[in-house]
Design a protein around this motif. Structure first.
Motif, PDB file in Angstrom:
ATOM      1  N   SER A  38       0.955  -1.028   0.209  1.00 34.81           N
ATOM      2  CA  SER A  38      -0.068  -0.117   0.025  1.00 34.81           C
ATOM      3  C   SER A  38       0.983   1.076  -0.173  1.00 34.81           C
ATOM      4  O   SER A  38       2.042   0.963  -0.032  1.00 34.81           O
ATOM      5  CB  SER A  38      -0.833   0.083   1.434  1.00 34.81           C
ATOM      6  OG  SER A  38      -1.889  -0.997   1.348  1.00 34.81           O
ATOM      7  N   ALA A  39       0.347   2.547  -0.100  1.00 35.06           N
ATOM      8  CA  ALA A  39       0.810   3.614   0.154  1.00 35.06           C
ATOM      9  C   ALA A  39       1.263   3.758   1.451  1.00 35.06           C
ATOM     10  O   ALA A  39       0.466   3.257   2.388  1.00 35.06           O
ATOM     11  CB  ALA A  39       0.056   4.835  -0.590  1.00 35.06           C
ATOM     12  N   THR A  44      -2.206   8.489   0.296  1.00 33.69           N
ATOM     13  CA  THR A  44      -3.142   8.526  -0.607  1.00 33.69           C
ATOM     14  C   THR A  44      -3.984   9.839  -0.360  1.00 33.69           C
ATOM     15  O   THR A  44      -4.794  10.489  -1.420  1.00 33.69           O
ATOM     16  CB  THR A  44      -4.060   7.253  -0.691  1.00 33.69           C
ATOM     17  OG1 THR A  44      -3.219   6.153  -0.826  1.00 33.69           O
ATOM     18  CG2 THR A  44      -5.044   7.214  -1.868  1.00 33.69           C
ATOM     19  N   GLU A 120       1.272   4.266  -4.019  1.00 36.93           N
ATOM     20  CA  GLU A 120       1.787   2.890  -4.083  1.00 36.93           C
ATOM     21  C   GLU A 120       3.182   2.622  -4.814  1.00 36.93           C
ATOM     22  O   GLU A 120       3.885   1.808  -4.398  1.00 36.93           O
ATOM     23  CB  GLU A 120       0.931   1.924  -4.467  1.00 36.93           C
ATOM     24  CG  GLU A 120      -0.346   1.384  -3.524  1.00 36.93           C
ATOM     25  CD  GLU A 120      -1.375   2.343  -3.154  1.00 36.93           C
ATOM     26  OE1 GLU A 120      -1.037   3.480  -3.625  1.00 36.93           O
ATOM     27  OE2 GLU A 120      -1.978   2.177  -2.027  1.00 36.93           O
ATOM     28  N   PHE A 186      -3.908  -1.320  -5.353  1.00 36.70           N
ATOM     29  CA  PHE A 186      -4.750  -0.078  -5.578  1.00 36.70           C
ATOM     30  C   PHE A 186      -5.208   0.304  -6.772  1.00 36.70           C
ATOM     31  O   PHE A 186      -6.198   0.665  -7.105  1.00 36.70           O
ATOM     32  CB  PHE A 186      -4.580   1.199  -4.546  1.00 36.70           C
ATOM     33  CG  PHE A 186      -5.224   2.308  -4.405  1.00 36.70           C
ATOM     34  CD1 PHE A 186      -6.410   2.111  -4.459  1.00 36.70           C
ATOM     35  CD2 PHE A 186      -4.709   3.654  -4.556  1.00 36.70           C
ATOM     36  CE1 PHE A 186      -7.442   3.341  -4.131  1.00 36.70           C
ATOM     37  CE2 PHE A 186      -5.379   4.719  -4.559  1.00 36.70           C
ATOM     38  CZ  PHE A 186      -6.912   4.659  -4.359  1.00 36.70           C
ATOM     39  N   ARG A 200     -11.028   3.179  -2.269  1.00 37.41           N
ATOM     40  CA  ARG A 200     -10.070   3.238  -0.966  1.00 37.41           C
ATOM     41  C   ARG A 200      -9.992   1.825  -0.390  1.00 37.41           C
ATOM     42  O   ARG A 200     -11.014   1.231  -0.342  1.00 37.41           O
ATOM     43  CB  ARG A 200     -10.855   4.239   0.034  1.00 37.41           C
ATOM     44  CG  ARG A 200     -10.867   5.625  -0.590  1.00 37.41           C
ATOM     45  CD  ARG A 200      -9.606   6.277  -1.169  1.00 37.41           C
ATOM     46  NE  ARG A 200      -8.537   5.910  -0.316  1.00 37.41           N
ATOM     47  CZ  ARG A 200      -8.173   7.219   0.702  1.00 37.41           C
ATOM     48  NH1 ARG A 200      -8.756   8.272   0.827  1.00 37.41           N
ATOM     49  NH2 ARG A 200      -6.916   6.647   1.512  1.00 37.41           N
ATOM     50  N   GLY A 201      -8.955   1.574   0.249  1.00 37.18           N
ATOM     51  CA  GLY A 201      -8.691   0.504   0.834  1.00 37.18           C
ATOM     52  C   GLY A 201      -8.447  -0.750  -0.106  1.00 37.18           C
ATOM     53  O   GLY A 201      -8.274  -1.773  -0.107  1.00 37.18           O
ATOM     54  N   GLY A 202      -8.291  -0.448  -1.469  1.00 37.79           N
ATOM     55  CA  GLY A 202      -8.334  -1.247  -2.769  1.00 37.79           C
ATOM     56  C   GLY A 202      -7.105  -2.339  -2.593  1.00 37.79           C
ATOM     57  O   GLY A 202      -7.096  -3.218  -3.435  1.00 37.79           O
ATOM     58  N   SER A 203      -6.001  -2.037  -1.807  1.00 37.56           N
ATOM     59  CA  SER A 203      -4.863  -2.825  -1.889  1.00 37.56           C
ATOM     60  C   SER A 203      -5.358  -4.258  -1.326  1.00 37.56           C
ATOM     61  O   SER A 203      -4.587  -5.235  -1.804  1.00 37.56           O
ATOM     62  CB  SER A 203      -3.655  -2.637  -1.093  1.00 37.56           C
ATOM     63  OG  SER A 203      -3.286  -1.304  -1.559  1.00 37.56           O
ATOM     64  N   ASP A 204      -6.304  -4.310  -0.655  1.00 44.29           N
ATOM     65  CA  ASP A 204      -6.761  -5.837  -0.286  1.00 44.29           C
ATOM     66  C   ASP A 204      -7.123  -6.547  -1.480  1.00 44.29           C
ATOM     67  O   ASP A 204      -6.996  -7.638  -1.636  1.00 44.29           O
ATOM     68  CB  ASP A 204      -7.789  -5.668   0.743  1.00 44.29           C
ATOM     69  CG  ASP A 204      -7.515  -4.961   2.319  1.00 44.29           C
ATOM     70  OD1 ASP A 204      -6.349  -5.236   2.506  1.00 44.29           O
ATOM     71  OD2 ASP A 204      -8.026  -4.564   2.816  1.00 44.29           O
TER      72      ASP A 204
HETATM   73  N1  ASP Z   1      -3.424   3.438  -0.402  1.00 39.91           N
HETATM   74  C1  ASP Z   1      -5.210   3.287  -0.840  1.00 39.91           C
HETATM   75  C2  ASP Z   1      -5.663   4.025  -0.093  1.00 39.91           C
HETATM   76  O1  ASP Z   1      -5.439   4.604   1.272  1.00 39.91           O
HETATM   77  C3  ASP Z   1      -5.322   1.775  -0.963  1.00 39.91           C
HETATM   78  C4  ASP Z   1      -5.153   0.979   0.346  1.00 39.91           C
HETATM   79  O2  ASP Z   1      -4.341   1.325   1.104  1.00 39.91           O
HETATM   80  O3  ASP Z   1      -5.535  -0.025   0.497  1.00 39.91           O
HETATM   81  O4  ASP Z   1      -7.169   3.867   0.000  1.00 39.91           O
END
Ligand code: ASP
Ligand code: MG
Length: 462
Positions: A38-39, A44, A120, A186, A200-204
């Motif tokens: 992730s970043a 982000t 990222e 992401f 958002r949170g897309g690295s999962d």
């Molecule tokens: N960096 C992106 C976010 O903050 C993706 C992630 O962290 O999963 O939403």
């Protein structure tokens, strides 16, 4: 083979990068690995803010945020003794994009994705160089370069599963084992070749897409929390980590957990049956929560209790609604067209009223909309009940087990708490109900206690 994702919450300092690189080095000698990153924490958000500031011509602010992002990463490079040529290139790219936005005075969703995807790249390039310095053959990939193909719904692009599987396998299989791929979470690439982001949170989701495409043994999501919990530990002192949850339970729990996650990320895993593990990187002796298809241990009929505050009940009444097809459709379309998210729905079989739960922030607008657009002979009146809390008792073991609802409601009523509204989907993995906001926490505790959820789900050392 394992896919491992390192979240932004554990990418805060140079010691985090060092610990991750040491861990990867050690782990690589045991098993083939693909890494998703992730970043760094907060980056982000900063990139998104940068885009907005640039579009509104706030040059001073733009410079401030630009140098904040630059300093954060360059100080990491310095502390780790890296030259970071790629990071410097990436920072220049960010500057050029921002300059373009400032010049035009406008930002489009496509440009927002291009810009926000770069956090990222920065963290990924740092980790890659650090691993190379330690003598590991690591190679950095953007999401698109790794084969994550999406549609062009910028901001929350949908992965195209078949194409992604084909491309991910083509790009990564030939190198896994000899090279450690470091994939930017992401981001993806559309069929037109534009950079997209997965929400958002897309690295999962990136990690799960890679895991299911590559048929990995498990996907590990490293973060700074222990896993999914039986309740919020701030509310229930003896809340415990859930050792094992089904996909369905995890979807239900996603709303409530300390680990912010979007249930969408589970979908590719469900199709290929890929197990996912949420683990605390700072407590590596603990196994965290395993999310898989395996059905739950029956004795934990209710596995977790969630609480959502800041909601209101909106009730629409009218005897004219009875036996008239299309009434609920009208109500829901009106709210849907106006981007009002409905959290809970309940209608009794008498059909003379429908109750909806909405966020406190949206409920006045919803009421006004219904009054101006729908009130008449069918929809007679709209009532609001403010300052409520929703409680969800979650567990696949409830399916087909008689008496669970009775135990839940008895536990709650024994504390003198009044229940205002109830909903249960026919999947029976979730019973939700609404109480006064001030009673919410007590209601959660009463259910936690009734089902004895504080009792040892956990290994000793955790
Ligand atoms: N960096 C992106 C976010 O903050 C993706 C992630 O962290 O999963 O939403
Ligand atoms: Mg994150």
């Amino acid at each position: 083979m394992l896919v491992m994702k390192f979240g932004g919450s554990i990418l805060k300092s140079s010691s985090d990068f060092l610990e991750i690189s040491d861990y990867l080095k050690e782990k690589m000698s045991e098993e083939r690995i693909v890494t998703v990153i992730s970043a760094m924490k907060g980056v982000t958000d900063d990139l998104l803010m940068l885009g907005r500031l640039a579009a509104s011509g706030k040059e001073k602010e733009v410079l401030r945020v630009l140098s904040k992002i630059g300093d954060k990463h360059l100080s990491m490079c310095k502390e780790l003794g890296l030259s970071c040529d790629d990071v410097k290139e990436e920072l220049k790219r960010i500057e050029r994009i921002v300059l373009g936005i400032t010049y035009i005075g406008e930002i489009t969703p496509r440009v927002t994705d291009l810009l926000s995807s770069l956090g990222e790249n920065l963290s990924g390039e740092i980790l890659t160089e650090l691993l190379n310095k330690k003598g590991i053959r690591a190679k950095f990939f953007t999401g698109g370069e790794a084969g994550i193909i999406t549609d062009d719904s910028y901001g929350e692009a949908n992965p195209l599963l078949k194409a992604t599987r084909t491309y991910v396998r083509r790009k990564l299989i030939p190198i896994i084992g000899s090279v450690l791929p470091i994939v930017a979470g992401f981001s993806g690439i559309s069929q037109e070749g534009k950079i997209t982001t997965l929400g958002r949170g897309g690295s999962d989701l990136t990690a799960v897409l890679l895991g299911s495409s590559l048929e990995s043994r498990e996907v590990w999501l490293w973060t700074d929390v222990d896993g999914l919990m039986t309740a919020d530990p701030n509310i229930v002192r003896d809340a415990k980590v859930i050792k094992q949850a089904s996909y369905q339970e995890a979807i239900e729990l996603a709303h409530f957990g300390a680990k912010k996650m979007h249930p969408r990320f589970l979908e590719p895993a469900i199709i290929t049956n890929t197990p996912i593990r949420i683990r605390n990187f700072y407590k590596r002796a603990c196994q965290g929560t395993l999310i898989s298809r395996r059905s739950v241990i029956k004795e934990n009929i209710v596995k977790a209790v969630g609480l959502m505050k800041g909601i209101s009940i909106l009730t629409v009444r009218g005897a004219g609604m009875v036996g008239r097809p299309g009434t609920s459709a009208k109500l829901f379309s009106l709210l849907g067209e106006n981007m009002m998210n409905i959290l809970m729905i309940s209608q009794s079989v008498s059909e003379s009223d429908i109750s909806l739960v909405l966020s406190e922030k949206k409920v006045d607008k919803a009421k006004a909309l219904i009054e101006t657009k729908l009130l008449g002979p069918v929809f007679r009146e709209v009532l609001l009940d403010r300052k409520c809390a929703a409680i969800a008792a979650i567990g696949s073991g409830m399916r087909g087990t008689p008496g669970v609802a009775a135990r839940i409601f008895k536990a709650v009523s024994s504390k003198g708490i009044n229940i205002k509204m109830i909903a249960q989907g026919s999947s029976e993995t979730n019973i939700s109900f609404v109480v006064n906001e001030e009673d919410g926490e007590e209601a959660v505790r009463s259910i936690h206690e009734e089902f004895d959820l504080g009792r040892g789900q956990l290994e000793d050392q955790c």
